[in-house]
Design a protein around this motif. Structure first.
Motif, PDB file in Angstrom:
ATOM      1  N   ASP B  15       0.832  -1.217   0.000  1.00  9.81           N
ATOM      2  CA  ASP B  15       0.000   0.000   0.000  1.00  9.81           C
ATOM      3  C   ASP B  15       0.858   1.256   0.000  1.00  9.81           C
ATOM      4  N   SER B  16       1.957   1.189   0.755  1.00  8.21           N
ATOM      5  CA  SER B  16       2.774   2.391   0.897  1.00  8.21           C
ATOM      6  C   SER B  16       3.607   2.689  -0.346  1.00  8.21           C
ATOM      7  N   CYS B  17       4.105   1.627  -0.971  1.00  5.30           N
ATOM      8  CA  CYS B  17       5.075   1.843  -2.059  1.00  5.30           C
ATOM      9  C   CYS B  17       4.559   1.397  -3.423  1.00  5.30           C
ATOM     10  N   ASP B  37      12.135   4.148   0.559  1.00  3.04           N
ATOM     11  CA  ASP B  37      12.956   5.180   1.201  1.00  3.04           C
ATOM     12  C   ASP B  37      12.470   5.399   2.634  1.00  3.04           C
ATOM     13  N   ILE B  39      10.894   7.744   4.061  1.00  2.00           N
ATOM     14  CA  ILE B  39       9.513   8.240   4.222  1.00  2.00           C
ATOM     15  C   ILE B  39       8.532   7.075   4.097  1.00  2.00           C
ATOM     16  N   ASP B  40       8.798   6.194   3.121  1.00  2.00           N
ATOM     17  CA  ASP B  40       7.947   4.999   2.990  1.00  2.00           C
ATOM     18  C   ASP B  40       7.996   4.176   4.277  1.00  2.00           C
ATOM     19  N   VAL B  42       8.455   5.179   7.330  1.00  2.00           N
ATOM     20  CA  VAL B  42       7.600   5.789   8.365  1.00  2.00           C
ATOM     21  C   VAL B  42       6.139   5.420   8.102  1.00  2.00           C
ATOM     22  N   ASP B  43       5.763   5.469   6.847  1.00  2.00           N
ATOM     23  CA  ASP B  43       4.397   5.143   6.435  1.00  2.00           C
ATOM     24  C   ASP B  43       4.068   3.690   6.797  1.00  2.00           C
ATOM     25  N   TYR B  46       3.784   3.234  10.544  1.00  2.00           N
ATOM     26  CA  TYR B  46       2.531   3.820  11.059  1.00  2.00           C
ATOM     27  C   TYR B  46       1.360   2.876  10.792  1.00  2.00           C
ATOM     28  N   THR B  47       1.343   2.269   9.602  1.00  2.00           N
ATOM     29  CA  THR B  47       0.265   1.334   9.255  1.00  2.00           C
ATOM     30  C   THR B  47       0.269   0.156  10.233  1.00  2.00           C
ATOM     31  N   GLU B  49       1.648   0.075  13.220  1.00  2.00           N
ATOM     32  CA  GLU B  49       1.328   0.566  14.576  1.00  2.00           C
ATOM     33  C   GLU B  49      -0.187   0.657  14.756  1.00  2.00           C
ATOM     34  N   GLU B  55       3.892   0.359  19.260  1.00  2.00           N
ATOM     35  CA  GLU B  55       4.765   1.455  18.832  1.00  2.00           C
ATOM     36  C   GLU B  55       6.037   0.856  18.235  1.00  2.00           C
TER      37      GLU B  55
END
Lengths: 254, 133
Positions: B15-17, B37, B39-40, B42-43, B46-47, B49, B55
């Motif tokens: 989903d993220s990439c 990368d 940023i991906d 982190v995405d 978060y998904t 989490e 966490e």
């Protein structure tokens, strides 16, 4: 012009200040639902609720959250709470801030910390927490209310000006990171705006500054609010990110 | 349970990439093979989490090795010590051993994270969560 903001959820920090209140009103006029952040007594929002009543806007469109931005460790919880209640955050307006007029050599250590904390760090932390759900949504707009002092003038407000310069650079750097996730980030740099925060400045300078401003007047909160709507809307600003918008009546041309 | 975590991790990455799920294997390195990368990352975190109410931090990958070393330094000036490397090999069996040569930085270890290692991180956090309740 319909800005298509009527289904949007807008989180606004510094909502009880002069500019913040103007921004709240502008989004409400566009039929967006606002989540204004306030600190301390909820009575501070009474002027906004009175304005809403006078304009026939339902109280439900304003869902305030009591939150002290200095409590950075609670930012995540705040964002979670807003998501649980409203399902999403479409737009974040970082409007909270505080200036300090003092010659540089009279600044105490804690003055630097306070200026950076209130104007930069708390903004960065809240932005980080809001970005996570925005990344999931693949959309979002963040508007940082910076200052003309971030890049012009600034005598006697050194620490504040430096903190606001940080906000502008954060805006630019972050915009390049977040573009591919569909999130736009811009900053607005107001000049002299007629609010309580600038009362002392305008009182001290009398009409001098106004006369030197090309448009011949001080700004009003709604001048900033309208720029904010423009940057928030996908209809008007979908290809704009990482920019610094100066709204100053032309005074920076001097 | 493990398989279920793998499916969720696969979905989060996809989903993220925008990478096809079939291309996402357990041994795939997130940064080197799948070209994600930070940023991906982190995405993706978060998904996961949100999915598991836990966490996750990328730095968690080194956590157990650091704990095992106690007062011994894990890294000096961001370069992992010899003892740090040994601890990593023991605590993260899935890490590619050939990459763990003296001179690598903490950041380079993070770049070695594979899909399976990410699944393990989730599993450990879920166990910690169960134990604390």
């Amino acid at each position: 012009m319909n800005l298509n903001l009527d289904t949007k959820i807008i989180l606004i920090s510094g909502a009880t200040g002069g500019i913040g209140e103007g921004i709240c009103q502008a989004f409400l006029e566009e039929k967006a639902m606002i989540v204004p952040l306030f600190r301390g007594h909820s009575e501070r929002l009474n002027p906004l609720f009175t304005w809403m009543e006078n304009h026939g806007i339902s109280k439900d469109m304003c869902q305030p959250e009591n939150f002290d931005l200095k409590d950075k460790s609670k930012s995540k919880k705040l964002v979670q709470s807003v998501l649980e209640k409203h399902g999403k955050i479409d737009i974040l307006v970082n409007c909270a801030g505080k200036s300090m007029e003092k010659p540089f050599l009279l600044h105490e250590d804690e003055d630097f910390n306070e200026m950076l904390d209130l104007n930069f760090t708390s903004l960065a932390v809240l932005t980080r927490e809001v970005l996570r759900p925005m990344m999931k949504q693949r959309s979002g707009s963040i508007i940082n209310i910076s200052s003309l002092l971030s890049h012009r003038f600034g005598r006697g407000v050194t620490a504040y000006a430096a903190a606001k310069a940080g906000v502008d650079r954060l805006t630019e750097s972050l915009a390049s990171e977040m573009g591919k996730k569909g999130i736009r980030i811009n900053s607005i740099c107001p000049g002299v705006i007629e609010t309580k925060m600038s009362n002392a400045l305008t009182f001290n300078l009398g009409d001098q500054l106004m006369e030197r401003t090309p448009l011949g007047r001080y700004g009003k909160p709604e001048d900033i609010a309208q720029a904010c709507l423009f940057l928030a809307s996908e209809k008007t600003a979908s290809f704009i990110t990482g920019q610094r918008f100066v709204v100053d009546g032309g005074i920076s041309l001097l | 349970m493990e398989n279920n975590i793998f499916i969720k991790v696969q979905e989060a990455i996809s989903d993220s990439c925008g990478i096809e799920k079939e291309e996402i294997k357990g041994h795939s390195s997130l940064f080197n093979d799948l070209n994600i990368d930070s940023i991906d990352m982190v995405d993706i975190l978060y998904t996961l989490e949100s999915e598991y109410d836990i966490e996750l931090k990328v730095s968690d990958i080194n956590k157990e090795a650091i704990q095992e070393l106690g007062d011994e330094p894990f890294e000096i000036d961001n370069i992992i010590t010899e003892k740090g490397l040994q601890a990593l090999k023991r605590k993260i069996p899935d890490i590619p051993k050939e990459g763990l040569q003296y001179g690598i930085s903490v950041h380079e270890v993070i770049r070695m994270i594979s899909v399976k290692m990410l699944c393990n991180m989730v599993e450990i956090k879920l166990l910690e969560k169960t134990e604390s309740t």
